[in-house]
Design an enzyme around this catalytic site. Sequence first.
Site, PDB file in Angstrom:
ATOM      1  N   HIS A   1      -0.391   3.189   5.137  1.00  0.00           N
ATOM      2  CA  HIS A   1       0.300   2.628   3.973  1.00  0.00           C
ATOM      3  C   HIS A   1       1.424   1.668   4.355  1.00  0.00           C
ATOM      4  CE1 HIS A   1       1.726   2.489  -0.150  1.00  0.00           C
ATOM      5  NE2 HIS A   1       0.842   3.383  -0.532  1.00  0.00           N
TER       6      HIS A   1
ATOM      7  N   HIS B   1      -2.138  10.612  -3.048  1.00  0.00           N
ATOM      8  CA  HIS B   1      -1.813  10.601  -1.616  1.00  0.00           C
ATOM      9  C   HIS B   1      -1.618  11.991  -1.002  1.00  0.00           C
ATOM     10  CE1 HIS B   1      -1.859   6.349  -1.789  1.00  0.00           C
ATOM     11  NE2 HIS B   1      -0.603   6.098  -2.047  1.00  0.00           N
TER      12      HIS B   1
ATOM     13  N   GLU C   1      -4.627  -0.891   2.058  1.00  0.00           N
ATOM     14  CA  GLU C   1      -4.927   0.481   2.446  1.00  0.00           C
ATOM     15  C   GLU C   1      -6.443   0.646   2.500  1.00  0.00           C
ATOM     16  OE1 GLU C   1      -2.693   2.980  -0.489  1.00  0.00           O
ATOM     17  OE2 GLU C   1      -1.736   1.075  -0.924  1.00  0.00           O
TER      18      GLU C   1
HETATM   19  C1  GLA Z   1      -0.354   3.397  -3.606  1.00  0.00           C
HETATM   20  C2  GLA Z   1      -0.630   3.471  -5.058  1.00  0.00           C
HETATM   21  C3  GLA Z   1       0.485   2.826  -5.814  1.00  0.00           C
HETATM   22  C4  GLA Z   1       1.798   3.441  -5.450  1.00  0.00           C
HETATM   23  C5  GLA Z   1       1.994   3.366  -3.974  1.00  0.00           C
HETATM   24  C6  GLA Z   1       3.230   4.077  -3.533  1.00  0.00           C
HETATM   25  O1  GLA Z   1      -0.531   2.152  -3.124  1.00  0.00           O
HETATM   26  O2  GLA Z   1      -1.858   2.913  -5.414  1.00  0.00           O
HETATM   27  O3  GLA Z   1       0.260   2.966  -7.191  1.00  0.00           O
HETATM   28  O4  GLA Z   1       1.832   4.778  -5.853  1.00  0.00           O
HETATM   29  O5  GLA Z   1       0.912   3.935  -3.307  1.00  0.00           O
HETATM   30  O6  GLA Z   1       4.351   3.683  -4.243  1.00  0.00           O
END
Ligand code: GLA
Length: 374
Positions: free
Chosen positions: A202, A128, A338
């Site tokens: 997200h 991210h 997402e």
């Molecule tokens: C994304 C990732 C997950 C986790 C979340 C945040 O969705 O794929 O593995 O890290 O973000 O907690």
Amino acid sequence: MLFPLLMASCADSADETGAEASAPGVQVAPFGEVDGVPVELFTMTNGRGMEIRLTNYGGVVTHLFAPDAEGRAADVALGYDTLAEYLESSPYFGSLVGRYGNRIGGASFSLDGETFALAANNGPNHLHGGERGFDKVVWEAEPFEEAGRRGVRLAYVSPDGEEGYPGTLDVEVTYALTDENAFEIDYRATTDKATPVNLTQHTYFNLAGAGSGDILGHELTLHADRFTPVDEGLIPTGALQPVAGTPFDFTEPTAIGARIDADDTQIAHGGGYDHNFALNGAAGMLKHAARVTDPLSGRVLDVHTTEPGVQFYTGNFLDGSLSGKGVSYGKRSGFCLETQHFPDSPNQEAFPSTILRPGETYASRTIYSFDALP
Ligand code: GLA
């Protein structure tokens, strides 16, 4: 003057009437400071039962009120009431994610013969956008009103080299709430050097209301015949695996919880669902990606996107240790859809490219629309 008005609306919403109380428009109120920079809270209301609150800190959607068939609004977004809580600890609740949403394997990639090192902030991998991704910066923000919709334009210039990425990236994200109860998100970016870009949103949803329990009874349809299987670190193997005959087949409406604990290597790697699905349909075209229905409240969420993939994450890492808005967020108490390009694309030749070059414009659109079963 606006500040006390908004505070009044915050108080109302606690008894679930806030969403209907206000006239259509966008209100702005102070939300605190990040490193001495003031940030704001924007409240978009459509007069049709929906209200979305967001802050220009990280482009975070803090609240999202959606009505049921009787017009009763519930806040369906996990998150917090205060900026301090977001600064303290947030698993990307409601965040705008970039420069690269999802993981980059080994926290590095090569582009045009040069290797770029990124922060390894998720085991050996990059997640991210790094230590201080777009979810943790303060965006410029401008509210707007147009026929049939109103919203906020967010802008951020990510400097060359920020978090290890090449090129100055000029990003604009538009959040809008329409009269038809759709939350429209448009992403645009340009660069002065080739760089990977993969922007996403997200928000964790719980259609029965944040904090009302788990989302295992919600029914999901995903228009994806294939997904990208991953290793233990959630990095794609490079394969595109058919979902048919696996717990990943959501091509017909299926309860999220029906197979979430199946004896399956991929489920084990994700601790549930934490996987990218390759959406059916042409890349770049706006297409129906997913529908989620909560049989109890009757609320329905439809997701349309121009992106080729969607990360379906079932909040497996939530464990009840975080609370906000007076409720605690237990395991699988929210789900994320997402919309994005596939994880680790900069290292996967066969995946659709995420490289943006000077002279090109990154353009992506996702629509989360809300409805209610009678
Ligand atoms: C994304 C990732 C997950 C986790 C979340 C945040 O969705 O794929 O593995 O890290 O973000 O907690």
